[in-house]
Design a protein around this motif. Structure first.
Motif, short mmCIF file in Angstrom:
data_model
loop_
_atom_site.label_atom_id
_atom_site.label_comp_id
_atom_site.label_asym_id
_atom_site.label_seq_id
_atom_site.Cartn_x
_atom_site.Cartn_y
_atom_site.Cartn_z
N ASP A 1 1.77 16.61 9.64
CA ASP A 1 1.04 15.82 10.78
C ASP A 1 -0.42 16.25 10.94
O ASP A 1 -1.41 15.47 11.04
CB ASP A 1 1.69 15.82 12.01
N GLY A 2 -0.59 17.31 10.83
CA GLY A 2 -1.94 17.88 11.11
C GLY A 2 -2.71 18.04 9.83
O GLY A 2 -3.98 18.51 9.67
N GLU A 3 -2.40 17.62 8.64
CA GLU A 3 -2.94 17.71 7.48
C GLU A 3 -3.50 16.31 6.97
O GLU A 3 -3.88 16.27 5.87
CB GLU A 3 -2.08 18.44 6.41
N VAL A 4 -3.50 15.29 7.43
CA VAL A 4 -4.07 14.20 7.11
C VAL A 4 -5.39 13.89 6.83
O VAL A 4 -6.18 13.97 8.10
CB VAL A 4 -3.83 13.02 8.00
N GLU A 5 -6.15 14.16 5.85
CA GLU A 5 -7.63 14.17 5.63
C GLU A 5 -8.15 12.96 5.26
O GLU A 5 -9.30 12.64 5.64
CB GLU A 5 -7.76 15.19 4.32
N ASN A 6 -7.17 11.83 4.62
CA ASN A 6 -7.63 10.63 4.33
C ASN A 6 -6.59 9.57 4.70
O ASN A 6 -5.56 9.61 3.90
CB ASN A 6 -8.12 10.51 2.63
N GLU A 7 -6.76 8.87 5.62
CA GLU A 7 -6.05 8.04 6.11
C GLU A 7 -5.57 6.91 5.16
O GLU A 7 -4.46 6.23 5.22
CB GLU A 7 -6.12 7.40 7.63
N ASP A 8 -6.43 6.65 4.27
CA ASP A 8 -6.38 5.66 3.26
C ASP A 8 -5.04 5.92 2.14
O ASP A 8 -4.60 5.23 1.53
CB ASP A 8 -7.42 5.13 2.61
N GLN B 1 0.93 -1.26 0.00
CA GLN B 1 -0.10 -0.01 0.21
C GLN B 1 0.93 1.40 0.07
O GLN B 1 1.95 1.13 0.71
CB GLN B 1 -0.95 0.07 1.26
N PHE B 2 0.47 2.33 -0.65
CA PHE B 2 1.31 3.24 -0.86
C PHE B 2 0.36 4.75 -0.48
O PHE B 2 -0.65 4.64 -0.76
CB PHE B 2 1.74 3.65 -2.27
N LYS B 3 1.07 5.61 0.46
CA LYS B 3 0.56 6.72 0.77
C LYS B 3 1.37 8.01 0.71
O LYS B 3 2.64 7.75 0.49
CB LYS B 3 0.20 6.70 2.38
N ILE B 4 0.99 9.02 0.53
CA ILE B 4 1.48 10.44 0.39
C ILE B 4 2.06 11.14 1.78
O ILE B 4 1.05 11.02 2.62
CB ILE B 4 0.78 11.29 -0.58
N VAL B 5 2.97 11.53 2.01
CA VAL B 5 3.68 12.09 3.13
C VAL B 5 3.04 13.46 3.18
O VAL B 5 3.60 14.23 2.25
CB VAL B 5 5.12 11.88 3.24
N GLU C 1 6.37 9.50 -1.44
CA GLU C 1 5.55 8.71 -1.25
C GLU C 1 6.15 7.26 -0.70
O GLU C 1 7.27 6.92 -1.08
CB GLU C 1 5.14 8.05 -2.88
N VAL C 2 5.55 6.67 0.28
CA VAL C 2 5.83 5.56 1.09
C VAL C 2 5.09 4.45 0.85
O VAL C 2 3.87 4.61 1.06
CB VAL C 2 6.09 6.18 2.73
N GLY C 3 5.68 3.26 0.81
CA GLY C 3 5.05 1.99 0.57
C GLY C 3 5.24 1.24 2.28
O GLY C 3 6.02 1.07 2.72
N PHE C 4 3.88 0.31 2.29
CA PHE C 4 4.16 -0.50 3.20
C PHE C 4 3.46 -1.93 2.79
O PHE C 4 2.72 -2.14 1.93
CB PHE C 4 3.03 -0.03 4.28
N ARG C 5 4.12 -2.97 3.49
CA ARG C 5 3.84 -4.28 3.02
C ARG C 5 2.57 -4.82 3.59
O ARG C 5 2.10 -4.48 4.96
CB ARG C 5 4.76 -5.28 3.30
N VAL C 6 1.36 -5.11 3.17
CA VAL C 6 0.23 -5.72 3.75
C VAL C 6 0.26 -7.09 3.64
O VAL C 6 0.50 -7.84 2.74
CB VAL C 6 -1.14 -4.92 3.03
#
Length: 439
Positions: A67-74, A60-64, A94-99
């Motif tokens: 800290d106070g601007e996370v509108e969508n945790e997905d 899964q990939f998310k945009i960094v 962009e940071v990726g996480f293993r699911v």
């Protein structure tokens, strides 16, 4: 290491004839869909199949963001949390996480399995469609399985075909497990998979049988120029030889009729006339109307019409039983065909010639006479002056000229007075007029 999954992919690819890379991509797409359904459609997910270990790797990939601007945790992650995974990340990286696939849950796994099965089925059907659409016009053999509302279902091995009622030879009966041959005439894409349509009554089936049984037809030395069929009863096949030394009829018949008999037996006794094709339509028509003898042929190219004149004793042969001979000949030629006996044609010509002369005297066209319903001299004679004036729009003087021409061309024979008297009284022959004869 998931070797069972790897073995399953290899086995399915081999048994179903499916491309292995396509299967892997299908698997990856199915898992991606299940992950998004399980968590969120907004997730940016990448799925990879590890061909060495047989494992499915999900990222899964998310945009960094701050800290106070996370509108969508997905789709976003705060920079503080992101740096616990990778200390070097910056804002907008962009940071990726293993699911873990195990985290998908039982329902998601079942969903992935169903998607995989459906994609495999679709892929297999696409392969079957591509295979059979390229075999249009080919003779296939299959086993009759069951009767369908539209005809018989025939098992061809990899798929089923339909033999519709209208594509069956009349009076030909089938039962389960009968082996039947037919030609592929259509391949359709339908919801349940490709629908292969076969025929035994189509004219192309006969042409395909000739290609199979006659080597000269298969290699192009003898060419089939046309086929007309009354399935199960009679057919006419036009042939042409590309080499002077090769007799096209003899090549198709074979030694002692061996080649043609194989075709006749396959078609359950259908009678086949082999006709020599000619670029001259009159010659071609003579050949097509065999066994009838033809006296002459009048060709009307504008109307695409052939007037065929035959001796009086050849009319039955020319027309054939229930008109079959002339009907098949007309189909083969692609022309309309009218059959006349010599006697009838000469009579019709005499009447037509007389009408032309009358039309010339009255200064009207033949089309005017025919459109007005005057197709014979008798009909013109019976018409009143008023009717002629109204229908033909001609003057009294031209009507008089017209009547003079009719009387000249077809005079009415007046009976002699004595003959007329004898006909009325019966005198001179010893007969008495019976009651009621005078009326």
């Amino acid at each position: 290491m998931n070797l069972e999954l790897k073995k399953a992919i290899d086995q399915i690819s081999k048994d179903k004839g499916l491309d292995r890379d396509m299967l892997i991509k299908t698997l990856e797409d199915a898992v991606r869909t299940s992950v998004q359904r399980r968590f969120s459609e907004d997730m940016d997910v990448e799925v990879r199949y590890n061909d060495n270990t047989g494992d499915i790797e999900v990222y899964q990939f998310k945009i960094v963001v701050e800290d106070g601007e996370v509108e969508n945790e997905d789709t976003h992650i705060g920079i503080t949390e992101a740096r616990t995974h990778d200390p070097s990340v910056q804002i907008d990286d962009e940071v990726g996480f293993r699911v873990k696939v195990e985290d998908l849950g039982r329902i998601a796994a079942q969903s992935a399995k169903q998607v995989i099965i459906q994609r495999m089925r679709d892929a297999e059907q696409e392969i079957i469609y591509d295979e059979y659409k390229d075999r249009m016009g080919e003779i296939v053999s299959g086993i009759v399985q069951r009767r369908d509302k539209g005809g018989w279902v025939v098992n061809l091995g990899r798929t089923e075909a339909i033999l519709p009622r209208e594509e069956q030879i009349p009076r030909e009966h089938y039962k389960r497990n009968d082996r039947v041959q037919a030609i592929i005439i259509d391949v359709r894409k339908e919801g349940r998979g490709p629908q292969v349509v076969v025929s035994r009554a189509h004219r192309d089936y006969m042409a395909a049988l000739f290609r199979r049984e006659v080597p000269e037809v298969d290699d192009g030395v003898v060419q089939i120029m046309g086929v007309a069929r009354d399935p199960g009863s009679r057919a006419k096949v036009a042939v042409l030889s590309r080499e002077r030394d090769v007799d096209p009829v003899g090549a198709c018949v074979g030694v002692r009729g061996s080649r043609i008999q194989n075709i006749v037996q396959e078609l359950r006794g259908e009678r086949i006339d082999i006709v020599v094709w000619s670029p001259d339509i009159a010659t071609y028509a003579r050949n097509a109307l065999a066994p009838a003898m033809v006296s002459r042929i009048v060709v009307d190219e504008e109307e695409n019409l052939l007037e065929v004149i035959v001796p009086d004793d050849q009319l039955t042969n020319a027309i054939g039983r229930k008109g079959q001979n002339v009907k098949l000949a007309a189909r083969l030629l692609g022309w309309k065909v009218d059959i006349f006996t010599e006697t009838r044609y000469n009579e019709a010509n005499a009447i037509g010639h007389g009408l032309e002369q009358v039309a010339s005297v009255a200064e009207v066209s033949m089309n005017q006479l025919l459109e007005a319903g005057y197709t014979s001299l008798d009909l013109l004679r019976q018409a009143s002056d008023e009717e002629l004036s109204d229908k033909l729009a001609i003057s009294d003087s031209r009507i008089a000229d017209l009547r003079s021409a009719i009387n000249f061309l077809a005079p009415v024979a007046e009976p002699e007075p004595r003959a007329a008297e004898e006909e009325t009284t019966g005198a001179g022959n010893g007969e008495n007029v019976q009651d009621g004869d005078e009326d």
